[in-house]
Enzyme design. Structure first.
Site, short mmCIF file in Angstrom:
data_model
loop_
_atom_site.label_atom_id
_atom_site.label_comp_id
_atom_site.label_asym_id
_atom_site.label_seq_id
_atom_site.Cartn_x
_atom_site.Cartn_y
_atom_site.Cartn_z
N ASP A 13 8.11 -50.66 -10.01
CA ASP A 13 8.86 -51.52 -9.26
C ASP A 13 9.60 -50.99 -7.95
OD1 ASP A 13 8.51 -53.25 -11.09
OD2 ASP A 13 10.20 -52.76 -12.34
N GLU A 14 8.75 -49.91 -7.51
CA GLU A 14 9.28 -49.32 -6.27
C GLU A 14 8.97 -50.11 -4.88
OE1 GLU A 14 6.65 -48.15 -8.21
OE2 GLU A 14 7.31 -46.28 -9.01
N LYS A 16 5.79 -51.41 -4.65
CA LYS A 16 4.36 -51.39 -3.89
C LYS A 16 3.69 -52.79 -3.41
CE LYS A 16 3.67 -50.18 -8.38
NZ LYS A 16 5.02 -50.14 -8.82
N ALA A 39 2.19 -55.63 -14.83
CA ALA A 39 2.73 -55.25 -13.47
C ALA A 39 3.37 -56.63 -12.82
CB ALA A 39 1.47 -55.00 -12.40
N GLY A 40 4.26 -56.49 -11.94
CA GLY A 40 4.76 -57.65 -11.35
C GLY A 40 5.09 -57.25 -9.68
N HIS A 41 4.39 -57.56 -8.79
CA HIS A 41 4.19 -57.41 -7.59
C HIS A 41 4.79 -58.44 -6.74
CE1 HIS A 41 1.10 -53.71 -8.44
NE2 HIS A 41 2.26 -53.54 -9.20
N THR A 42 5.85 -58.08 -5.93
CA THR A 42 6.51 -59.15 -5.16
C THR A 42 6.11 -58.90 -3.72
OG1 THR A 42 8.42 -58.95 -6.71
CG2 THR A 42 8.70 -60.54 -4.76
N GLN A 223 2.67 -49.91 -11.98
CA GLN A 223 3.48 -49.04 -12.66
C GLN A 223 3.78 -47.73 -11.85
OE1 GLN A 223 0.55 -50.01 -14.86
NE2 GLN A 223 1.76 -51.73 -14.92
N THR A 238 3.25 -46.42 -19.94
CA THR A 238 2.32 -47.17 -20.18
C THR A 238 0.83 -46.73 -20.62
OG1 THR A 238 1.25 -49.15 -19.29
CG2 THR A 238 1.29 -47.20 -17.72
N THR A 300 9.03 -59.66 -16.89
CA THR A 300 9.66 -59.93 -18.17
C THR A 300 11.22 -60.47 -17.95
OG1 THR A 300 10.42 -57.82 -18.66
CG2 THR A 300 8.39 -58.31 -19.44
N GLY A 414 14.47 -54.30 3.67
CA GLY A 414 14.62 -55.61 3.16
C GLY A 414 13.11 -56.06 2.76
P1 GDP Z 1 6.68 -53.37 -7.31
O1 GDP Z 1 6.13 -53.64 -8.78
O2 GDP Z 1 6.25 -51.87 -7.00
O3 GDP Z 1 5.50 -53.98 -6.55
O4 GDP Z 1 7.92 -53.67 -7.07
P2 GDP Z 1 8.41 -55.25 -7.63
O5 GDP Z 1 7.89 -56.38 -6.71
O6 GDP Z 1 8.41 -55.23 -8.93
O7 GDP Z 1 10.14 -54.84 -7.17
C1 GDP Z 1 10.61 -54.54 -6.05
C2 GDP Z 1 11.26 -55.79 -5.45
O8 GDP Z 1 12.31 -55.26 -4.43
C3 GDP Z 1 10.88 -56.93 -4.97
O9 GDP Z 1 11.73 -58.15 -5.39
C4 GDP Z 1 10.81 -56.87 -3.49
O10 GDP Z 1 10.67 -58.15 -2.72
C5 GDP Z 1 12.07 -56.19 -3.10
N1 GDP Z 1 11.80 -55.06 -2.07
C6 GDP Z 1 10.81 -54.45 -1.56
N2 GDP Z 1 11.19 -53.62 -0.75
C7 GDP Z 1 12.71 -53.90 -0.29
C8 GDP Z 1 13.48 -53.43 0.60
O11 GDP Z 1 13.36 -52.70 1.29
N3 GDP Z 1 14.78 -54.02 0.41
C9 GDP Z 1 15.20 -55.15 -0.53
N4 GDP Z 1 16.30 -55.40 -0.57
N5 GDP Z 1 14.23 -55.38 -1.37
C10 GDP Z 1 13.11 -55.11 -1.24
P1 IMO Z 2 4.89 -52.55 -11.68
O1 IMO Z 2 3.56 -52.69 -11.29
C1 IMO Z 2 7.97 -51.19 -14.30
C2 IMO Z 2 6.88 -50.22 -18.37
C3 IMO Z 2 7.38 -51.13 -19.73
C4 IMO Z 2 7.43 -49.89 -20.84
C5 IMO Z 2 6.54 -49.22 -20.61
C6 IMO Z 2 5.25 -49.79 -21.34
O2 IMO Z 2 5.54 -54.03 -11.18
O3 IMO Z 2 5.51 -51.40 -11.14
P2 IMO Z 2 3.44 -51.62 -21.15
O4 IMO Z 2 3.61 -53.10 -21.18
O5 IMO Z 2 2.87 -51.28 -19.77
O6 IMO Z 2 2.73 -51.18 -22.52
O7 IMO Z 2 4.93 -51.17 -21.27
O8 IMO Z 2 6.12 -49.78 -19.06
N1 IMO Z 2 6.32 -51.09 -17.40
C7 IMO Z 2 6.72 -51.11 -16.19
N2 IMO Z 2 7.86 -50.97 -15.67
N3 IMO Z 2 7.01 -51.77 -13.58
C8 IMO Z 2 6.00 -52.19 -14.17
O9 IMO Z 2 4.88 -52.50 -13.26
C9 IMO Z 2 5.71 -51.81 -15.38
N4 IMO Z 2 4.59 -51.98 -16.31
C10 IMO Z 2 4.74 -51.51 -17.45
O10 IMO Z 2 8.79 -51.96 -19.30
O11 IMO Z 2 8.83 -49.46 -20.55
MG MG Z 3 6.95 -54.59 -10.35
#
Ligand code: GDP
Ligand code: IMO
Ligand code: MG
Length: 434
Positions: A13-14, A16, A39-42, A223, A238, A300, A414
């Site tokens: 959730d950095e 990516k 994974a959940g990529h926004t 991840q 994971t 989730t 942002g």
């Molecule tokens: P990923 O799993 O690494 O792709 O990250 P996620 O999508 O799960 O979580 C990152 C969240 O931060 C998403 O809701 C993005 O839209 C948001 N986001 C990404 N970069 C920035 C940023 O620089 N500032 C803010 N406020 N939100 C961001």
């Molecule tokens: P993205 O790609 C954050 C975490 C789960 C749990 C551990 C193992 O969006 O960054 P799993 O279902 O993979 O067996 O769960 O890994 N986890 C994540 N945490 N971002 C993710 O993906 C994750 N995918 C798995 O919360 O701690």
């Molecule tokens: Mg994510």
């Protein structure tokens, strides 16, 4: 033949998704190399938000060929839903290709993940319950079903028959759960194969042919490094290898074909699920990060645990990923805090530890040693160059660059594509400037 890998440097959730979408503008193919629909990529484009679980984040650009590589575990139902969601929103999916060697997450994998988590009590991992661990487990045990198998009814019948006997015994006897019925599962699996037939192929051939044509490819990790099966906080990890090396095994590229590794770092730490997190904050600063940063899981909906940035695992992550440069995300979330801290070492059993301990039990006993930085109050979401950032924010970024030992190439302020600052070397050396 340039090939860049994007990987997370923390617990996922950095950001990516945002970074992959941004950098996809300049490449022809984006390959997801591991993980599954955990994974959940926004990706935010204007006022539209896309949440992707399996399809690579570059797919929103019409010129991109999105590829799901052999190292990914695919839940066919999620994939079909995601393709339909994207097509209904005007995103063309005909160029998508899925590796025939990618393993299938079957409904019994999802059931086993949930059953084991429920039975584990206090020892639960806090998985996403998407069946990731059981599917990768079957892959290693050579009892898995691959995407290509869905296209071959005889092979599917035989592999599913063998697998199901074993899974049903486990579900019923170990967990007291309901068994699956062969006929309906077989017919579902066949229908997924028919629906996805046009996409399933040998993706490694596509990758290697494109590299031979000197095209630029992007490999998107899911991840993050600290969730890596081998290099993270086992067992709170994971079941795949999110590190850059995972792009080789899971994407179909050799180590010497990777020309650049982009490490994605959030300006603070978050973690979902169980396991040690030394800098976790239970105070109002942690609450600020959760609320202002909207730190709720994309997959989730769980509240993410938040805390200060930790340099101890950052150094480890830069090394094992051989990071070329860092993209620093969510710097805007720290605006308004009086001071900003970073963890520079741990106190464990009265000793100072500066190297990342691989043992989760050592980390559980670790107390953070912090260095403090002056905060900034200015809203930085409209800044588009380093010069526009407040000096305190610049010093914070420069400290990250100095400690990590690699340049910060972009700063994100942002979620939207355009809320990004390209850094041109101006940061280095400003960490100690008052
Ligand atoms: P990923 O799993 O690494 O792709 O990250 P996620 O999508 O799960 O979580 C990152 C969240 O931060 C998403 O809701 C993005 O839209 C948001 N986001 C990404 N970069 C920035 C940023 O620089 N500032 C803010 N406020 N939100 C961001
Ligand atoms: P993205 O790609 C954050 C975490 C789960 C749990 C551990 C193992 O969006 O960054 P799993 O279902 O993979 O067996 O769960 O890994 N986890 C994540 N945490 N971002 C993710 O993906 C994750 N995918 C798995 O919360 O701690
Ligand atoms: Mg994510």
């Amino acid at each position: 033949m340039p090939a860049s890998v994007i990987c997370g440097l923390q617990w996922g959730d950095e950001g990516k998704g945002k970074v992959t979408d941004l950098l996809a503008a300049d490449v022809s193919i984006v390959v997801r190399y591991q993980g599954g629909d955990n994974a959940g990529h926004t990706v935010v484009i204007g006022d539209e938000t896309f949440k992707l679980h399996l399809v690579p984040s570059g797919a929103l650009h019409p010129h991109i060929q999105p590829i799901i590589g052999p190292g990914v575990v695919v839940n066919p139902r999620t994939l079909i839903e995601e393709i339909e969601m994207l097509e209904s929103r005007g995103i063309e999916m005909s160029k998508l290709r899925v590796s025939a060697a990618a393993h299938v997450i079957m409904p019994y994998h999802v059931a086993l993940d949930g059953a084991r988590e429920s039975a584990a009590g206090e020892e639960m991992i806090g998985t996403t319950k998407r069946g990731i661990g059981p599917a990768y487990g079957d892959r290693a045990w050579r009892t898995g079903i691959r995407m290509g198998d869905l296209l071959d009814p005889d092979l599917l019948r035989s592999r599913l028959g063998t697998a199901l006997t074993e899974k049903n015994a486990l579900l019923e006897r170990a967990y007291g759960s309901r068994p699956f019925e062969f006929d309906s599962l077989f017919s579902d699996a066949l229908s997924w194969g028919q629906r996805l037939n046009a996409y399933v192929t040998d993706t490694t051939r596509i990758v290697q042919d494109a590299l031979a044509r000197d095209e630029h490819l992007l490999f998107e990790g899911a991840q993050g490094t600290l969730l890596d099966l081998d290099h993270g906080t086992y067992p709170y990890v994971t079941s795949s290898n999110p590190i850059a090396g995972g792009a080789c095994t899971g994407g179909g590229i050799g180590p010497r074909q990777i020309t650049q590794v982009i490490g994605v770092l959030k300006a603070y730490s978050t973690r979902v699920g169980a396991g040690p997190m030394v800098t976790e904050l239970d105070d109002e600063v942690g609450a600020h990060m959760v609320e202002v940063g909207r730190e709720y899981g994309t997959t989730t909906g769980r509240r993410r645990r938040c805390g200060w940035l930790d340099f101890v695992p950052l150094r480890h992550a830069v090394q094992i990923n051989s990071v070329s440069s860092i993209v620093l995300n969510k710097l805007d979330i720290l605006s308004g805090l009086d001071e900003v801290k970073v963890c520079v070492g741990y106190r464990v059993d009265n000793e100072i530890v500066e190297e990342w301990p691989l043992s989760a039990s050592v980390l559980e006993r670790a107390a953070p040693l912090y260095e403090s930085f002056e905060g900034w109050s200015q809203d930085i979401r409209e800044c588009r160059s380093v010069d526009e950032l407040p000096p305190a924010a610049r010093r914070y970024v420069a400290a990250i660059e100095e400690r990590a030992g690699v340049p910060v190439s972009h700063i994100s302020v942002g979620p939207e594509r355009t809320q990004t600052i390209e850094v041109s070397g101006a940061l280095l050396g400003t960490a100690s400037t008052p």
